[in-house]
Write a protein that holds these residues in place. Structure first.
Motif, PDB file in Angstrom:
ATOM      1  N   PHE A 155       0.834  -1.200   0.000  1.00 42.16           N
ATOM      2  CA  PHE A 155       0.000   0.000   0.000  1.00 42.16           C
ATOM      3  C   PHE A 155       0.874   1.258   0.000  1.00 42.16           C
ATOM      4  N   TYR A 156       1.548   1.488   1.101  1.00 40.46           N
ATOM      5  CA  TYR A 156       2.287   2.736   1.270  1.00 40.46           C
ATOM      6  C   TYR A 156       3.526   2.798   0.369  1.00 40.46           C
ATOM      7  N   GLY A 157       4.266   1.702   0.287  1.00 43.15           N
ATOM      8  CA  GLY A 157       5.511   1.716  -0.464  1.00 43.15           C
ATOM      9  C   GLY A 157       5.333   1.846  -1.960  1.00 43.15           C
ATOM     10  N   LEU A 158       4.244   1.294  -2.491  1.00 41.08           N
ATOM     11  CA  LEU A 158       4.021   1.358  -3.940  1.00 41.08           C
ATOM     12  C   LEU A 158       3.336   2.648  -4.360  1.00 41.08           C
ATOM     13  N   TYR A 159       2.183   2.925  -3.787  1.00 33.43           N
ATOM     14  CA  TYR A 159       1.359   4.030  -4.277  1.00 33.43           C
ATOM     15  C   TYR A 159       1.907   5.401  -3.891  1.00 33.43           C
ATOM     16  N   LEU A 160       2.617   5.517  -2.790  1.00 32.61           N
ATOM     17  CA  LEU A 160       3.117   6.810  -2.335  1.00 32.61           C
ATOM     18  C   LEU A 160       4.574   7.028  -2.715  1.00 32.61           C
ATOM     19  N   SER A 161       5.042   6.323  -3.714  1.00 29.60           N
ATOM     20  CA  SER A 161       6.403   6.487  -4.223  1.00 29.60           C
ATOM     21  C   SER A 161       6.376   6.349  -5.740  1.00 29.60           C
ATOM     22  N   PRO A 162       7.479   6.674  -6.420  1.00 28.97           N
ATOM     23  CA  PRO A 162       7.510   6.532  -7.887  1.00 28.97           C
ATOM     24  C   PRO A 162       7.513   5.084  -8.372  1.00 28.97           C
ATOM     25  N   ILE A 163       7.588   4.118  -7.446  1.00 31.09           N
ATOM     26  CA  ILE A 163       7.706   2.716  -7.847  1.00 31.09           C
ATOM     27  C   ILE A 163       6.502   2.278  -8.675  1.00 31.09           C
ATOM     28  N   PHE A 164       5.301   2.652  -8.236  1.00 33.02           N
ATOM     29  CA  PHE A 164       4.099   2.202  -8.945  1.00 33.02           C
ATOM     30  C   PHE A 164       4.102   2.682 -10.384  1.00 33.02           C
ATOM     31  N   VAL A 224      -6.338   8.537   3.450  1.00 33.47           N
ATOM     32  CA  VAL A 224      -5.432   9.480   2.786  1.00 33.47           C
ATOM     33  C   VAL A 224      -5.869   9.718   1.350  1.00 33.47           C
ATOM     34  N   PHE A 225      -6.205   8.669   0.629  1.00 32.38           N
ATOM     35  CA  PHE A 225      -6.592   8.820  -0.775  1.00 32.38           C
ATOM     36  C   PHE A 225      -8.012   9.362  -0.914  1.00 32.38           C
ATOM     37  N   MET A 226      -8.861   9.052   0.029  1.00 30.21           N
ATOM     38  CA  MET A 226     -10.212   9.608  -0.010  1.00 30.21           C
ATOM     39  C   MET A 226     -10.206  11.120   0.171  1.00 30.21           C
ATOM     40  N   MET A 227      -9.330  11.633   1.022  1.00 31.64           N
ATOM     41  CA  MET A 227      -9.338  13.046   1.389  1.00 31.64           C
ATOM     42  C   MET A 227      -8.443  13.904   0.504  1.00 31.64           C
ATOM     43  N   SER A 228      -7.586  13.300  -0.302  1.00 33.42           N
ATOM     44  CA  SER A 228      -6.641  14.092  -1.093  1.00 33.42           C
ATOM     45  C   SER A 228      -7.367  14.883  -2.185  1.00 33.42           C
ATOM     46  N   PRO A 229      -7.082  16.197  -2.317  1.00 30.04           N
ATOM     47  CA  PRO A 229      -7.728  17.011  -3.357  1.00 30.04           C
ATOM     48  C   PRO A 229      -7.042  16.917  -4.708  1.00 30.04           C
ATOM     49  N   THR A 230      -5.891  16.245  -4.761  1.00 32.47           N
ATOM     50  CA  THR A 230      -5.162  16.098  -6.018  1.00 32.47           C
ATOM     51  C   THR A 230      -4.872  14.624  -6.269  1.00 32.47           C
ATOM     52  N   VAL A 231      -4.556  14.294  -7.509  1.00 34.76           N
ATOM     53  CA  VAL A 231      -4.227  12.914  -7.877  1.00 34.76           C
ATOM     54  C   VAL A 231      -2.838  12.580  -7.352  1.00 34.76           C
TER      55      VAL A 231
END
Length: 314
Positions: A155-164, A224-231
């Motif tokens: 979850f955190y390591g893939l989506y919140l980094s350039p790895i994904f 975190v993803f529900m509340m984020s106003p940007t992609v």
């Protein structure tokens, strides 16, 4: 090659569109599900011919896991998941939180032991399986200190980094992520639900703590993803215009899936675990009662023997 394998559908996404049968060019995971299901059925047929019984609920669980694996990677949702965050998150949650418990509850390892004879070459195969299950790599991979961080990294390591974004541009990278979701889910759930041979058997309290340690962490990820106003993930920032998708709104749906999808599954896991814990306590209580009864009978027999000897001496 990778571009041809990662073409996006032109039809706007909908539930019915995603349910259409659309195998990828290289159907690795659907093929894996088919092979595992066929092998399991072959084992069941073998046991049936030998007149051995196998719990039906284990068969239903394992085969359901195989069918869901085939569906979530073999239907059109696989293609839509390349550009639609909510579709991909549904795949992710299915592969990491739903399919692994179903496979583990099917006890494929015990089925293998029931099929392989305990003599000749079969005995060597059994020993090799037990050595592998209790080896140092197995101890490391199935230890909570390794398995839980790996599960959370998906979850955190893939989506919140350039790895994904780096992986999602090629078929190899995209498929590797799906395999990783499945494997990380298995590493997390095997020590909790497996009844087969393990390198280390945790206490019931330890396994319960593992479940409740992971749950709030992936819920927070969803918030975190529900509340984020940007992609937050560039791969899903520009869906095809004809889809008519707002990427921020779709990201919110993906976050809601990450937050809510695993909760019913976790509840079922806790119920299964609690039922097993209760059975373990009942067995321990019965064993303790039997031991006390046996000790009492021995003491009574010794006392009666003493009285008989005393009577004969007179």
């Amino acid at each position: 090659m990778s571009g041809a394998l990662l073409d996006l559908p032109q039809t706007p996404p909908s539930i019915f569109a995603m349910l259409g049968w659309d195998l990828p060019a290289i159907p690795l995971l659907p093929a894996l599900g088919m092979v595992m299901g066929a092998a399991y059925c072959a084992g069941l047929v073998y046991l049936h011919r030998r007149g051995q019984r196998w719990p039906w609920h284990r068969s239903v669980s394992f085969l359901a896991g195989c069918l869901i694996l085939i569906a979530v990677t073999g239907l059109a949702i696989e293609s839509y998941g390349l550009g639609l965050f909510s579709a991909f998150m549904f795949q992710h949650m299915t592969l990491s939180t739903l399919v692994p418990p179903l496979l583990v509850l099917g006890s494929p390892g015990l089925l293998l032991f029931a099929v392989v004879p305990n003599q000749g070459r079969g005995r060597s195969i059994r020993r090799a399986i037990l050595r592998a299950a209790r080896s140092l790599p197995s101890r490391v991979l199935l230890h909570p200190g390794f398995a839980i961080p790996v599960f959370l990294f998906s979850f955190y390591g893939l989506y919140l980094s350039p790895i994904f974004d780096a992986l999602n541009t090629t078929w190899v990278g995209h498929t590797a992520m799906e395999v990783f979701f499945l494997v990380s889910g298995l590493l997390f759930i095997i020590p909790i639900l497996s009844i087969g041979p393990l390198p280390r058997r945790q206490s019931n309290i330890g396994r319960l703590l593992d479940i409740f340690l992971e749950m709030p962490l992936h819920v927070f990820f969803g918030v975190v993803f529900m509340m984020s106003p940007t992609v937050l993930v560039a791969s899903f920032a520009d869906p095809p215009p004809q889809w008519g998708i707002d990427p921020v709104e779709d990201q919110s749906i993906a976050g809601a899936l990450a937050w809510s999808y695993g909760e019913p599954v976790a509840l079922l896991i806790v119920l299964v675990f609690a039922s097993r814990w209760r059975r373990d306590e009942e067995k321990m209580s019965s064993a303790a009662t039997a031991a006390q009864t046996a000790q009492h009978d021995d003491e009574l027999e010794s006392y009666n023997r003493f009285l008989r000897q005393l009577g004969s001496s007179r």
